[in-house]
Motif scaffolding. Structure first.
Motif, PDB file in Angstrom:
ATOM      1  N   THR A   2      33.488  43.282   1.782  1.00  0.00           N
ATOM      2  CA  THR A   2      34.358  43.364   0.608  1.00  0.00           C
ATOM      3  C   THR A   2      35.435  42.290   0.739  1.00  0.00           C
ATOM      4  O   THR A   2      36.619  42.539   0.519  1.00  0.00           O
ATOM      5  N   ALA A   3      34.996  41.083   1.158  1.00  0.00           N
ATOM      6  CA  ALA A   3      35.931  40.016   1.527  1.00  0.00           C
ATOM      7  C   ALA A   3      36.915  39.683   0.414  1.00  0.00           C
ATOM      8  O   ALA A   3      38.106  39.514   0.645  1.00  0.00           O
ATOM      9  N   ALA A   4      36.436  39.574  -0.821  1.00  0.00           N
ATOM     10  CA  ALA A   4      37.331  39.233  -1.922  1.00  0.00           C
ATOM     11  C   ALA A   4      38.180  40.423  -2.349  1.00  0.00           C
ATOM     12  O   ALA A   4      39.252  40.252  -2.931  1.00  0.00           O
ATOM     13  N   VAL A   5      37.693  41.610  -2.044  1.00  0.00           N
ATOM     14  CA  VAL A   5      38.368  42.821  -2.501  1.00  0.00           C
ATOM     15  C   VAL A   5      39.595  43.146  -1.658  1.00  0.00           C
ATOM     16  O   VAL A   5      40.651  43.522  -2.184  1.00  0.00           O
ATOM     17  N   ALA A   6      39.478  42.994  -0.332  1.00  0.00           N
ATOM     18  CA  ALA A   6      40.551  43.444   0.561  1.00  0.00           C
ATOM     19  C   ALA A   6      41.891  42.762   0.293  1.00  0.00           C
ATOM     20  O   ALA A   6      42.909  43.452   0.157  1.00  0.00           O
ATOM     21  N   PRO A   7      41.971  41.413   0.207  1.00  0.00           N
ATOM     22  CA  PRO A   7      43.278  40.811  -0.077  1.00  0.00           C
ATOM     23  C   PRO A   7      43.846  41.213  -1.437  1.00  0.00           C
ATOM     24  O   PRO A   7      45.057  41.410  -1.571  1.00  0.00           O
ATOM     25  N   LEU A   8      42.972  41.337  -2.434  1.00  0.00           N
ATOM     26  CA  LEU A   8      43.449  41.743  -3.758  1.00  0.00           C
ATOM     27  C   LEU A   8      43.952  43.180  -3.730  1.00  0.00           C
ATOM     28  O   LEU A   8      44.999  43.493  -4.322  1.00  0.00           O
ATOM     29  N   ALA A   9      43.235  44.063  -3.037  1.00  0.00           N
ATOM     30  CA  ALA A   9      43.687  45.454  -2.927  1.00  0.00           C
ATOM     31  C   ALA A   9      45.039  45.526  -2.221  1.00  0.00           C
ATOM     32  O   ALA A   9      45.934  46.275  -2.638  1.00  0.00           O
ATOM     33  N   ALA A  10      45.196  44.737  -1.157  1.00  0.00           N
ATOM     34  CA  ALA A  10      46.481  44.716  -0.450  1.00  0.00           C
ATOM     35  C   ALA A  10      47.595  44.226  -1.364  1.00  0.00           C
ATOM     36  O   ALA A  10      48.712  44.752  -1.342  1.00  0.00           O
ATOM     37  N   ALA A  11      47.297  43.222  -2.195  1.00  0.00           N
ATOM     38  CA  ALA A  11      48.313  42.705  -3.125  1.00  0.00           C
ATOM     39  C   ALA A  11      48.664  43.740  -4.188  1.00  0.00           C
ATOM     40  O   ALA A  11      49.845  43.894  -4.555  1.00  0.00           O
ATOM     41  N   LEU A  12      47.658  44.453  -4.697  1.00  0.00           N
ATOM     42  CA  LEU A  12      47.924  45.480  -5.701  1.00  0.00           C
ATOM     43  C   LEU A  12      48.817  46.577  -5.131  1.00  0.00           C
ATOM     44  O   LEU A  12      49.755  47.041  -5.787  1.00  0.00           O
ATOM     45  N   PHE A  13      48.524  46.996  -3.908  1.00  0.00           N
ATOM     46  CA  PHE A  13      49.330  48.051  -3.305  1.00  0.00           C
ATOM     47  C   PHE A  13      50.718  47.540  -2.930  1.00  0.00           C
ATOM     48  O   PHE A  13      51.730  48.190  -3.185  1.00  0.00           O
ATOM     49  N   ALA A  14      50.778  46.347  -2.324  1.00  0.00           N
ATOM     50  CA  ALA A  14      52.063  45.793  -1.908  1.00  0.00           C
ATOM     51  C   ALA A  14      52.949  45.464  -3.098  1.00  0.00           C
ATOM     52  O   ALA A  14      54.180  45.482  -2.984  1.00  0.00           O
ATOM     53  N   GLY A  15      52.349  45.157  -4.258  1.00  0.00           N
ATOM     54  CA  GLY A  15      53.138  44.813  -5.433  1.00  0.00           C
ATOM     55  C   GLY A  15      53.703  45.998  -6.178  1.00  0.00           C
ATOM     56  O   GLY A  15      54.521  45.830  -7.095  1.00  0.00           O
TER      57      GLY A  15
END
Length: 463
Positions: A111-124
Protein backbone atom coordinates in the motif's frame (compact mmCIF):
# COMPACT_ATOMS: atom_id res chain seq x y z
CA UNK A 1 28.87 15.59 -3.52
CA UNK A 2 30.35 13.91 -6.63
CA UNK A 3 28.25 12.67 -9.52
CA UNK A 4 28.44 9.01 -8.48
CA UNK A 5 27.26 9.77 -4.92
CA UNK A 6 24.49 11.99 -6.24
CA UNK A 7 23.38 9.25 -8.60
CA UNK A 8 23.27 6.72 -5.78
CA UNK A 9 21.26 9.13 -3.65
CA UNK A 10 18.75 9.65 -6.46
CA UNK A 11 18.52 5.89 -6.97
CA UNK A 12 17.95 5.30 -3.25
CA UNK A 13 15.24 7.95 -3.11
CA UNK A 14 13.63 6.44 -6.21
CA UNK A 15 13.44 2.98 -4.66
CA UNK A 16 12.35 4.33 -1.24
CA UNK A 17 9.97 7.01 -2.42
CA UNK A 18 7.09 6.01 -0.11
CA UNK A 19 9.39 6.03 2.92
CA UNK A 20 10.75 9.44 1.95
CA UNK A 21 7.21 10.78 1.49
CA UNK A 22 6.19 9.39 4.88
CA UNK A 23 9.25 10.91 6.54
CA UNK A 24 8.39 14.27 4.97
CA UNK A 25 4.84 14.08 6.32
CA UNK A 26 6.16 13.24 9.81
CA UNK A 27 8.68 16.10 9.67
CA UNK A 28 6.03 18.64 8.65
CA UNK A 29 3.76 17.27 11.37
CA UNK A 30 6.41 17.91 14.04
CA UNK A 31 7.27 21.35 12.63
CA UNK A 32 3.60 22.42 12.73
CA UNK A 33 3.30 21.29 16.35
CA UNK A 34 6.37 23.25 17.37
CA UNK A 35 5.08 26.32 15.57
CA UNK A 36 1.40 26.19 16.50
CA UNK A 37 0.68 24.17 19.64
CA UNK A 38 3.87 23.80 21.68
CA UNK A 39 3.08 27.00 23.60
CA UNK A 40 -0.34 25.85 24.85
CA UNK A 41 -0.59 25.38 28.63
CA UNK A 42 -1.48 22.19 30.44
CA UNK A 43 -5.03 20.91 30.73
CA UNK A 44 -6.53 19.24 33.80
CA UNK A 45 -5.88 15.65 32.67
CA UNK A 46 -2.36 16.47 31.53
CA UNK A 47 -1.54 17.99 34.90
CA UNK A 48 -2.75 14.84 36.64
CA UNK A 49 -0.74 12.52 34.42
CA UNK A 50 2.52 14.48 34.48
CA UNK A 51 2.36 15.24 38.21
CA UNK A 52 2.72 11.51 38.92
CA UNK A 53 6.33 11.58 37.68
CA UNK A 54 7.33 15.27 37.48
CA UNK A 55 10.25 16.31 39.60
CA UNK A 56 9.27 18.38 42.64
CA UNK A 57 5.51 18.26 41.92
CA UNK A 58 3.03 16.58 44.32
CA UNK A 59 1.08 13.83 42.58
CA UNK A 60 -2.49 14.90 41.85
CA UNK A 61 -5.43 12.66 42.73
CA UNK A 62 -5.41 9.63 40.42
CA UNK A 63 -8.88 8.28 39.62
CA UNK A 64 -10.07 4.85 38.50
CA UNK A 65 -10.46 5.44 34.71
CA UNK A 66 -6.83 6.43 34.20
CA UNK A 67 -3.97 4.14 33.21
CA UNK A 68 -0.23 4.51 33.66
CA UNK A 69 1.00 4.65 30.06
CA UNK A 70 1.13 8.43 29.79
CA UNK A 71 3.37 8.70 32.86
CA UNK A 72 5.82 6.25 31.28
CA UNK A 73 5.71 8.32 28.11
CA UNK A 74 6.60 11.66 29.74
CA UNK A 75 8.89 10.33 32.47
CA UNK A 76 12.16 10.63 30.47
CA UNK A 77 11.78 14.43 30.55
CA UNK A 78 9.41 15.11 33.47
CA UNK A 79 11.63 13.19 35.89
CA UNK A 80 14.34 15.79 35.28
CA UNK A 81 12.26 18.95 34.83
CA UNK A 82 8.57 19.85 35.23
CA UNK A 83 8.95 22.50 32.48
CA UNK A 84 5.83 22.53 30.32
CA UNK A 85 7.82 23.82 27.34
CA UNK A 86 10.39 21.03 27.59
CA UNK A 87 7.67 18.39 27.78
CA UNK A 88 5.81 19.89 24.80
CA UNK A 89 8.94 19.96 22.62
CA UNK A 90 9.84 16.40 23.62
CA UNK A 91 6.36 15.13 22.80
CA UNK A 92 6.33 17.02 19.48
CA UNK A 93 9.52 15.29 18.38
CA UNK A 94 8.38 11.92 19.68
CA UNK A 95 5.00 12.30 17.98
CA UNK A 96 6.60 12.81 14.58
CA UNK A 97 8.73 9.70 15.03
CA UNK A 98 5.67 7.73 16.20
CA UNK A 99 3.64 8.80 13.15
CA UNK A 100 6.43 7.62 10.84
CA UNK A 101 6.88 4.28 12.61
CA UNK A 102 3.13 3.63 12.87
CA UNK A 103 2.47 3.88 9.13
CA UNK A 104 5.80 2.41 8.01
CA UNK A 105 4.65 -1.27 8.07
CA UNK A 106 1.83 -0.38 5.69
CA UNK A 107 4.32 0.45 2.94
CA UNK A 108 5.54 -3.16 3.01
CA UNK A 109 1.91 -4.34 2.72
CA UNK A 110 1.80 -3.17 -0.90
CA UNK A 111 0.00 0.00 0.00
CA UNK A 112 3.01 2.19 -0.81
CA UNK A 113 1.04 5.16 -2.15
CA UNK A 114 -1.62 4.81 0.51
CA UNK A 115 0.50 4.96 3.68
CA UNK A 116 1.98 8.48 3.27
CA UNK A 117 -1.39 9.88 2.20
CA UNK A 118 -3.14 8.22 5.15
CA UNK A 119 -0.52 9.66 7.51
CA UNK A 120 -1.07 13.12 5.99
CA UNK A 121 -4.85 12.83 6.32
CA UNK A 122 -4.57 11.88 9.98
CA UNK A 123 -1.79 14.35 10.79
CA UNK A 124 -3.72 17.17 9.09
CA UNK A 125 -6.75 16.73 11.33
CA UNK A 126 -7.03 19.68 13.72
CA UNK A 127 -7.44 17.31 16.64
CA UNK A 128 -4.24 15.49 15.75
CA UNK A 129 -2.25 18.71 15.70
CA UNK A 130 -3.82 19.87 18.96
CA UNK A 131 -3.25 16.61 20.85
CA UNK A 132 -0.03 15.35 19.24
CA UNK A 133 2.20 16.95 21.88
CA UNK A 134 -0.32 16.63 24.70
CA UNK A 135 0.28 14.34 27.67
CA UNK A 136 -2.92 12.49 26.87
CA UNK A 137 -3.36 8.85 25.81
CA UNK A 138 -5.51 9.06 22.68
CA UNK A 139 -2.91 9.98 20.05
CA UNK A 140 -0.49 7.37 21.37
CA UNK A 141 -3.21 4.71 21.30
CA UNK A 142 -3.77 5.78 17.69
CA UNK A 143 -0.11 5.29 16.78
CA UNK A 144 0.00 1.96 18.59
CA UNK A 145 -3.19 0.79 16.92
CA UNK A 146 -2.05 1.65 13.40
CA UNK A 147 1.32 -0.02 13.99
CA UNK A 148 -0.24 -3.05 15.69
CA UNK A 149 -2.77 -3.75 12.94
CA UNK A 150 -0.15 -3.23 10.22
CA UNK A 151 2.35 -5.53 11.91
CA UNK A 152 -0.38 -8.13 12.51
CA UNK A 153 -1.10 -8.17 8.78
CA UNK A 154 2.63 -8.21 8.02
CA UNK A 155 3.09 -11.22 10.31
CA UNK A 156 0.77 -13.15 7.98
CA UNK A 157 3.21 -12.61 5.08
CA UNK A 158 6.67 -14.02 4.44
CA UNK A 159 8.41 -10.76 5.40
CA UNK A 160 10.13 -11.31 8.77
CA UNK A 161 7.08 -12.87 10.47
CA UNK A 162 8.84 -13.33 13.82
CA UNK A 163 9.90 -9.69 14.01
CA UNK A 164 6.40 -8.58 12.97
CA UNK A 165 4.83 -10.82 15.62
CA UNK A 166 7.08 -9.33 18.30
CA UNK A 167 6.02 -5.90 17.04
CA UNK A 168 2.36 -6.84 17.48
CA UNK A 169 3.02 -7.73 21.13
CA UNK A 170 4.86 -4.44 21.70
CA UNK A 171 2.23 -2.31 19.94
CA UNK A 172 -0.72 -3.73 21.85
CA UNK A 173 1.25 -3.68 25.11
CA UNK A 174 1.78 0.05 24.59
CA UNK A 175 -1.88 0.61 23.70
CA UNK A 176 -3.13 -1.36 26.70
CA UNK A 177 -0.82 0.47 29.10
CA UNK A 178 -2.27 3.73 27.79
CA UNK A 179 -5.95 2.75 27.66
CA UNK A 180 -6.69 -0.95 28.25
CA UNK A 181 -10.29 -0.80 27.09
CA UNK A 182 -9.45 1.08 23.88
CA UNK A 183 -6.73 -1.45 23.11
CA UNK A 184 -9.19 -4.30 23.61
CA UNK A 185 -11.77 -2.80 21.26
CA UNK A 186 -9.06 -2.23 18.65
CA UNK A 187 -7.89 -5.82 18.98
CA UNK A 188 -11.29 -7.55 18.80
CA UNK A 189 -11.39 -7.91 14.97
CA UNK A 190 -7.83 -9.29 14.93
CA UNK A 191 -8.65 -11.78 17.67
CA UNK A 192 -11.83 -12.86 15.89
CA UNK A 193 -10.06 -13.23 12.54
CA UNK A 194 -7.19 -15.28 13.99
CA UNK A 195 -9.53 -17.60 15.85
CA UNK A 196 -11.89 -18.01 12.89
CA UNK A 197 -9.03 -18.80 10.48
CA UNK A 198 -7.29 -21.04 13.03
CA UNK A 199 -4.09 -19.05 12.90
CA UNK A 200 -2.98 -19.04 16.53
CA UNK A 201 0.06 -16.76 16.11
CA UNK A 202 -2.02 -13.61 15.53
CA UNK A 203 -4.49 -13.93 18.45
CA UNK A 204 -1.74 -15.13 20.80
CA UNK A 205 0.52 -12.18 19.99
CA UNK A 206 -2.35 -9.72 20.30
CA UNK A 207 -3.55 -11.25 23.56
CA UNK A 208 0.00 -11.22 24.95
CA UNK A 209 0.28 -7.50 24.30
CA UNK A 210 -3.11 -6.83 25.89
CA UNK A 211 -2.18 -8.93 28.91
CA UNK A 212 0.70 -6.59 29.77
CA UNK A 213 -1.50 -3.51 30.10
CA UNK A 214 -4.42 -5.32 31.67
CA UNK A 215 -2.06 -7.04 34.12
CA UNK A 216 -0.78 -3.69 35.35
CA UNK A 217 -4.35 -2.35 35.51
CA UNK A 218 -5.56 -5.35 37.54
CA UNK A 219 -2.64 -5.18 39.94
CA UNK A 220 -3.31 -1.49 40.59
CA UNK A 221 -7.03 -2.20 40.98
CA UNK A 222 -6.28 -4.72 43.73
CA UNK A 223 -3.72 -2.50 45.42
CA UNK A 224 -5.45 0.89 45.23
CA UNK A 225 -9.10 0.72 44.16
CA UNK A 226 -10.53 -2.18 46.14
CA UNK A 227 -10.46 -4.75 43.34
CA UNK A 228 -11.22 -4.95 39.61
CA UNK A 229 -15.00 -4.78 39.95
CA UNK A 230 -14.83 -1.75 42.24
CA UNK A 231 -12.47 -0.01 39.84
CA UNK A 232 -14.66 -0.79 36.83
CA UNK A 233 -17.71 0.53 38.69
CA UNK A 234 -15.89 3.74 39.67
CA UNK A 235 -14.56 4.24 36.15
CA UNK A 236 -18.00 3.64 34.64
CA UNK A 237 -19.64 6.11 37.00
CA UNK A 238 -17.07 8.79 36.18
CA UNK A 239 -17.24 8.24 32.40
CA UNK A 240 -21.00 7.63 32.07
CA UNK A 241 -20.54 4.22 30.47
CA UNK A 242 -23.40 1.91 29.48
CA UNK A 243 -25.74 1.63 26.50
CA UNK A 244 -25.86 5.05 24.82
CA UNK A 245 -26.02 6.65 21.40
CA UNK A 246 -23.68 9.62 21.39
CA UNK A 247 -23.18 10.14 17.64
CA UNK A 248 -25.18 13.43 17.70
CA UNK A 249 -22.91 14.73 20.46
CA UNK A 250 -19.81 13.73 18.51
CA UNK A 251 -21.11 15.45 15.40
CA UNK A 252 -21.76 18.67 17.32
CA UNK A 253 -18.25 18.46 18.82
CA UNK A 254 -16.43 18.01 15.50
CA UNK A 255 -15.09 21.57 15.78
CA UNK A 256 -15.05 21.71 19.58
CA UNK A 257 -15.50 22.01 22.48
CA UNK A 258 -12.93 19.52 23.72
CA UNK A 259 -15.47 18.09 26.15
CA UNK A 260 -19.16 17.95 25.30
CA UNK A 261 -20.24 17.42 28.91
CA UNK A 262 -20.85 19.22 32.22
CA UNK A 263 -23.26 21.68 30.63
CA UNK A 264 -20.86 22.72 27.85
CA UNK A 265 -22.49 24.49 24.91
CA UNK A 266 -21.63 22.17 22.03
CA UNK A 267 -23.54 24.22 19.48
CA UNK A 268 -25.00 22.78 16.30
CA UNK A 269 -23.49 20.41 13.77
CA UNK A 270 -20.74 22.25 11.82
CA UNK A 271 -21.55 21.53 8.17
CA UNK A 272 -18.00 21.84 6.85
CA UNK A 273 -16.69 19.36 9.41
CA UNK A 274 -19.70 17.08 8.93
CA UNK A 275 -18.93 16.95 5.20
CA UNK A 276 -15.60 15.18 5.60
CA UNK A 277 -17.02 13.03 8.42
CA UNK A 278 -19.77 11.85 6.05
CA UNK A 279 -17.24 11.22 3.28
CA UNK A 280 -15.20 8.84 5.45
CA UNK A 281 -17.47 5.76 5.16
CA UNK A 282 -17.96 6.32 1.42
CA UNK A 283 -14.25 6.65 0.65
CA UNK A 284 -13.37 3.84 3.06
CA UNK A 285 -15.77 1.45 1.35
CA UNK A 286 -14.36 2.46 -2.03
CA UNK A 287 -10.82 1.97 -0.72
CA UNK A 288 -11.51 -1.55 0.57
CA UNK A 289 -13.19 -2.52 -2.69
CA UNK A 290 -10.43 -1.02 -4.82
CA UNK A 291 -7.43 -2.23 -2.83
CA UNK A 292 -8.74 -5.77 -2.42
CA UNK A 293 -6.25 -6.28 0.35
CA UNK A 294 -6.88 -7.92 3.69
CA UNK A 295 -4.80 -5.29 5.47
CA UNK A 296 -6.99 -2.38 4.36
CA UNK A 297 -10.10 -4.29 5.44
CA UNK A 298 -8.45 -4.99 8.81
CA UNK A 299 -7.77 -1.28 9.32
CA UNK A 300 -11.42 -0.55 8.57
CA UNK A 301 -12.69 -3.24 10.95
CA UNK A 302 -10.43 -2.23 13.85
CA UNK A 303 -11.20 1.47 13.38
CA UNK A 304 -14.95 0.83 13.35
CA UNK A 305 -14.65 -1.38 16.43
CA UNK A 306 -13.06 1.44 18.42
CA UNK A 307 -15.56 3.98 17.10
CA UNK A 308 -18.45 1.69 18.06
CA UNK A 309 -17.25 1.59 21.67
CA UNK A 310 -17.48 5.37 22.05
CA UNK A 311 -20.58 5.97 19.98
CA UNK A 312 -22.64 3.30 21.74
CA UNK A 313 -21.19 2.78 25.23
CA UNK A 314 -20.18 6.28 26.45
CA UNK A 315 -22.82 8.87 27.27
CA UNK A 316 -20.96 12.02 26.18
CA UNK A 317 -18.53 13.22 23.52
CA UNK A 318 -14.93 14.34 23.53
CA UNK A 319 -13.53 14.60 19.99
CA UNK A 320 -10.22 13.06 21.05
CA UNK A 321 -11.92 9.74 21.85
CA UNK A 322 -12.17 8.93 18.13
CA UNK A 323 -8.54 9.72 17.25
CA UNK A 324 -7.48 6.03 17.09
CA UNK A 325 -10.46 5.31 14.83
CA UNK A 326 -9.56 8.23 12.55
CA UNK A 327 -5.94 7.02 12.36
CA UNK A 328 -6.99 3.56 11.17
CA UNK A 329 -9.84 4.71 8.92
CA UNK A 330 -7.39 7.05 7.19
CA UNK A 331 -5.88 3.97 5.51
CA UNK A 332 -8.97 2.76 3.59
CA UNK A 333 -9.93 6.40 2.96
CA UNK A 334 -6.50 7.02 1.42
CA UNK A 335 -6.91 3.88 -0.67
CA UNK A 336 -10.22 5.27 -1.91
CA UNK A 337 -8.62 8.60 -2.81
CA UNK A 338 -5.83 6.81 -4.69
CA UNK A 339 -8.48 4.90 -6.63
CA UNK A 340 -10.22 8.14 -7.57
CA UNK A 341 -6.94 9.60 -8.82
CA UNK A 342 -6.65 6.97 -11.54
CA UNK A 343 -9.05 8.93 -13.74
CA UNK A 344 -8.62 12.55 -14.67
CA UNK A 345 -12.13 13.75 -13.80
CA UNK A 346 -12.33 12.02 -10.42
CA UNK A 347 -8.71 12.97 -9.73
CA UNK A 348 -9.60 16.66 -10.02
CA UNK A 349 -12.52 16.15 -7.64
CA UNK A 350 -10.28 14.24 -5.22
CA UNK A 351 -7.66 17.00 -5.20
CA UNK A 352 -10.32 19.67 -4.63
CA UNK A 353 -11.76 17.60 -1.80
CA UNK A 354 -8.34 17.17 -0.17
CA UNK A 355 -7.60 20.87 -0.40
CA UNK A 356 -10.98 21.64 1.14
CA UNK A 357 -10.37 19.12 3.93
CA UNK A 358 -7.01 20.60 4.88
CA UNK A 359 -8.38 24.14 4.66
CA UNK A 360 -11.24 23.29 7.04
CA UNK A 361 -8.83 21.65 9.50
CA UNK A 362 -6.45 24.62 9.39
CA UNK A 363 -9.25 27.08 10.05
CA UNK A 364 -10.63 25.03 12.94
CA UNK A 365 -7.19 24.70 14.49
CA UNK A 366 -6.62 28.46 14.19
CA UNK A 367 -9.96 29.27 15.84
CA UNK A 368 -10.29 26.55 18.44
CA UNK A 369 -6.58 26.22 19.10
CA UNK A 370 -6.52 29.94 19.83
CA UNK A 371 -9.42 29.55 22.23
CA UNK A 372 -7.67 26.72 24.08
CA UNK A 373 -4.44 28.70 24.26
CA UNK A 374 -6.26 31.72 25.68
CA UNK A 375 -8.24 29.67 28.19
CA UNK A 376 -5.14 27.93 29.50
CA UNK A 377 -3.12 31.13 29.72
CA UNK A 378 -5.03 32.04 32.88
CA UNK A 379 -3.46 29.29 34.99
CA UNK A 380 0.18 30.50 34.67
CA UNK A 381 -0.97 34.07 35.40
CA UNK A 382 -2.83 32.98 38.54
CA UNK A 383 0.11 30.83 39.63
CA UNK A 384 2.46 33.81 39.31
CA UNK A 385 0.11 36.04 41.34
CA UNK A 386 -0.18 33.43 44.08
CA UNK A 387 3.60 33.24 44.37
CA UNK A 388 3.85 37.02 44.59
CA UNK A 389 1.11 37.02 47.25
CA UNK A 390 3.19 34.82 49.55
CA UNK A 391 2.27 31.24 48.63
CA UNK A 392 4.64 28.84 50.32
CA UNK A 393 5.15 25.10 50.35
CA UNK A 394 3.73 22.81 51.52
CA UNK A 395 0.50 24.13 50.05
CA UNK A 396 -2.91 22.91 48.93
CA UNK A 397 -5.27 24.38 46.33
CA UNK A 398 -8.95 23.58 45.94
CA UNK A 399 -11.36 24.58 43.17
CA UNK A 400 -11.73 24.80 39.43
CA UNK A 401 -8.37 24.73 37.60
CA UNK A 402 -6.73 23.93 40.95
CA UNK A 403 -4.97 20.91 39.43
CA UNK A 404 -3.32 22.96 36.67
CA UNK A 405 -2.39 25.81 39.02
CA UNK A 406 -1.20 23.33 41.63
CA UNK A 407 1.17 21.80 39.09
CA UNK A 408 2.61 25.22 38.23
CA UNK A 409 3.04 26.23 41.88
CA UNK A 410 4.17 22.86 43.22
CA UNK A 411 1.08 22.53 45.44
CA UNK A 412 -1.09 19.55 46.14
CA UNK A 413 -4.54 20.12 44.66
CA UNK A 414 -8.12 18.95 44.43
CA UNK A 415 -10.04 20.03 41.35
CA UNK A 416 -13.82 20.41 41.19
CA UNK A 417 -16.06 21.12 38.22
CA UNK A 418 -19.32 22.39 39.60
CA UNK A 419 -19.18 23.64 43.18
CA UNK A 420 -16.82 24.71 45.93
CA UNK A 421 -18.21 23.03 49.01
CA UNK A 422 -21.43 25.00 48.94
CA UNK A 423 -22.44 23.98 52.44
CA UNK A 424 -21.37 25.49 55.75
CA UNK A 425 -19.02 22.56 56.41
CA UNK A 426 -15.47 22.64 55.12
CA UNK A 427 -14.63 19.98 52.49
CA UNK A 428 -12.67 17.08 53.96
CA UNK A 429 -9.66 17.61 51.67
CA UNK A 430 -9.29 21.18 52.94
CA UNK A 431 -9.71 20.05 56.55
CA UNK A 432 -6.95 17.49 56.06
CA UNK A 433 -4.61 20.09 54.52
CA UNK A 434 -5.27 22.51 57.40
CA UNK A 435 -4.55 19.71 59.83
CA UNK A 436 -1.17 19.27 58.18
CA UNK A 437 -0.59 23.02 58.63
CA UNK A 438 -0.30 23.64 54.91
CA UNK A 439 -0.89 26.93 53.11
CA UNK A 440 -4.42 26.51 51.72
CA UNK A 441 -6.12 28.41 48.92
CA UNK A 442 -9.62 28.01 47.47
CA UNK A 443 -9.96 29.16 43.87
CA UNK A 444 -13.33 30.64 42.94
CA UNK A 445 -14.54 32.78 40.06
CA UNK A 446 -16.03 36.23 40.55
CA UNK A 447 -19.27 35.01 39.00
CA UNK A 448 -19.89 32.66 41.91
CA UNK A 449 -20.93 33.54 45.42
CA UNK A 450 -18.31 32.24 47.85
CA UNK A 451 -19.16 29.12 49.79
CA UNK A 452 -20.35 29.87 53.34
CA UNK A 453 -17.24 28.43 54.97
CA UNK A 454 -15.10 31.00 53.11
CA UNK A 455 -16.64 34.08 54.71
CA UNK A 456 -13.99 34.17 57.44
CA UNK A 457 -11.09 33.55 55.06
CA UNK A 458 -8.79 36.23 53.66
CA UNK A 459 -9.90 37.13 50.12
CA UNK A 460 -7.27 37.67 47.41
CA UNK A 461 -8.07 39.17 44.03
CA UNK A 462 -6.15 37.18 41.41
CA UNK A 463 -7.39 39.28 38.52
Amino acid sequence: MDEITAGRARAWIGTHRPQVALALVASVFTALQLALTAGIGLGWDESVYISQVARGIPAAEYTAPRARGVQLLVAPVAAFTPSVSAIRVYLSLLSGVALFLAYLPWIRLRTAAVAPLAAALFAGLWLSLLYANAAMPNMWVAYSGVAGVGLACLAETRFKPRAATAGVVAAFAAASLLRPMDATWLALPLLAYGIARRRPRLPLATAAGLAIGWGQWLAEALWTFGGPLARLHAAGAENATGPHFSLPDHLRALNGPLLCRFGADCGGVPLTQAAWFAAVPVLAALGVAAARRRAVAAALACGLSLAFSYLFTVGYAAPRFLLPAYALLALPVAAGVVRLCRRRVTAVLAVIGLLGYFAVQARTLAVHGGDVRAARAAAPAVAARLKRAGLRRPCFLYGRDAVQIGYLTGCAAHGVYRHYGGTVSVPSSITAALGRREWVGVLATSRRAPAPFLTSWTPLDLG
